[in-house]
Design an enzyme around this catalytic site. Sequence first.
Site, PDB file in Angstrom:
ATOM      1  N   GLY A 354       0.830  -1.195   0.000  1.00  0.00           N
ATOM      2  CA  GLY A 354       0.000   0.000   0.000  1.00  0.00           C
ATOM      3  C   GLY A 354       0.861   1.238   0.000  1.00  0.00           C
ATOM      4  O   GLY A 354       2.070   1.181  -0.251  1.00  0.00           O
ATOM      5  N   ASP A 469     -10.487   5.404   7.135  1.00  0.00           N
ATOM      6  CA  ASP A 469     -10.268   4.698   5.868  1.00  0.00           C
ATOM      7  C   ASP A 469     -10.948   3.332   5.904  1.00  0.00           C
ATOM      8  O   ASP A 469     -10.318   2.304   5.653  1.00  0.00           O
ATOM      9  CB  ASP A 469      -8.770   4.545   5.602  1.00  0.00           C
ATOM     10  CG  ASP A 469      -8.473   4.294   4.111  1.00  0.00           C
ATOM     11  OD1 ASP A 469      -9.375   4.522   3.284  1.00  0.00           O
ATOM     12  OD2 ASP A 469      -7.353   3.863   3.802  1.00  0.00           O
TER      13      ASP A 469
END
Length: 682
Positions: A354, A469
């Site tokens: 990520g 998130d």
Amino acid sequence: MHNVSAQHFPYSFEFRDLSYNQLSGIFPSWVIASSNLQLNLVANNFIFDRSNISVFPGLNCLQRNFPCNRNSPLYANFSIKCGGQEMPAEGTVYEAEKESSFGPAWYYVTDTGKWAVSNVGRFAERNIQSYVEITLAQVIATSTPELYQTSRMSPGSLRYYGLGLDNGLYNVTLFFAETGFDYRSSQTWKSLGRRVFDIYIQGHRELKDFDISKEAGGVERAILKNFTANVSENYLEIHLFWAGKGTCCIPVQGYYGPLISAIHVVSDFVSNVPGIPPSNRGMKSRLGLIVGIAVPVGVVSMILIFAFIYLKQKSHQYYDEELLGIGLRPNTFSYAELRSATDDFNPSNKLGEGGFGPVFKGTLADGRIVAVKQLSVASHQGRGQFITEISTISAVQHRNLVKLYGCCIEADRHLLVYEYLENGSLDQALFGKSKLFLDWPTRFNVCLGTARGLAYLHEESRPRIVHRDVKASNILIDRELCPKISDFGLAKLYDDTKTHISTRVAGTIGYLAPEYAMRGHLTEKADVFGFGVVALEILSGRLNSDNSLDTEKIYLLEWAWTLHENNQILRLVDPTLSEFDENEAARAIAVSLLCTQASPNMRPPMSRVVAMLAGDIEVGIATSKPSYLTDWDFKDITSSFLSEEDRKHHGDNTDQSQLGDPLPSPINVTETILGGIIEDGR
């Protein structure tokens, strides 16, 4: 204090519970002489000597304050196969607890004095007083179904004790599976059964009105409940208590009370018990403490000699001090340990990557399989996220939050060590190449578990935490198919006294709440919105936007509202599901629509979301289509944003209005994405 004498109790009784009183003295002669008498005398103050210690074997260890092996502990763990024979499972040997004499006023202490069990109660109006449940059902959501084929039952109070334990923190895992009732979908009278009881650890009620089948998402499904207990006087008490709730006569007359399949208790510290080797993790903690003391002393003593080096490395040292200064510090691993665990970060062990950096699968020296998240050296945003993630996740523990084992802090090398979840992330199961198939009960349980994790962060954790998130790739699935929220790099601590936090926008397009994306106003309701989108993805089995679909189906939120307005909402459910519970599906979709309302005030708090999903309260009605779908023609696009100049430069004549800007916001979304704050898609 009271002395026990013959006149207190007549000969006429067969079972009597006298536990947890202040009875003292020696046993009267009629107690010793009676062969049919069953007494529970746990937690009193009787005197034991050579003349009476054999009358009730082991009872001397179960008197007030549990005196055996106090101040000279022998154990730092124990595991029990409740109601069954000894059984090895997942590297642990669960000791047998198969006692035929188990009765209404009964106790049992192992020959070693390692653990004990006590029962109180008689099943009312039940012809056969059975205190063990035996089933041949194939319990699911576990890799060890045989662990659940026998369970211990109690009509009232069931207590387990760990004896002679070293003092410190312990991890307590309780294994449950409801095997006495039919599936609710069968709609038989046996499916109406409900088992409700309370769970106490060390005298503190941890769970009230615990319902195994409700928590597990159905009957014959395994569920684990994890707790942390502090042992300060060398004993641990686990108490399951029936408070009169639930059903009484399903599937047979007099069928109720707590039910448990197994218990596993292990220390969370370096044990000083002779013969028990200290854990590697404890050794690492001790090494980390030594390093934490030695390094600052060395830096101060040598600062004049190495002034130039100090100035050159100032930024790195400032960052390390910031890490070392967080309130609750996790265990520390060396870089060499993690490099060895991951086979020198072999690409074959890479689990994903990520904005923070790559994640590798590894095996520690003690055999634990872990996930190692490696901070990219060039990622300045990631450094701040690294500190946030350590301080945030170290302060919270919940079944539906991923567990942080520790971190590595060595110069430019910064890594996080998490529990490894073999089933990967939710988005891989739903949209990727994972072989894991999520049936309807599992999907519903994932929705419910995720909601519980967020409710803990928002309302039970202090200070409150906003994840920022919430998306499918940040929800991991463990071996028991339990969801765990992960990736706290963007999390924010939230003061109860503030109405909102004004902050720079961070998160992922498609999951951002309108007020947050437009104005940077952050509350826990931003997570509620993200959960609503994730829930719709789980139910439908598709991404929140998919350009390969028909025009009216491209954007999941828009399509869901179209189906809702045309009373066809169940068409949203994933067509690959051969069967599903229509009532649960309709309820879950209705809750999702409430969660994605434009106004944060119209979105329910996560505790209410949990209650609505569980069917404990009525689901509110989303009466109007959100304004971002009507006035703004909202699109959850996940493609790149290009400015008009960029389009001309690349020769792209596409009408920019066709992109359907998701949120007409004063924020420069393109610049923000390039800055690495908002992620694209999932």
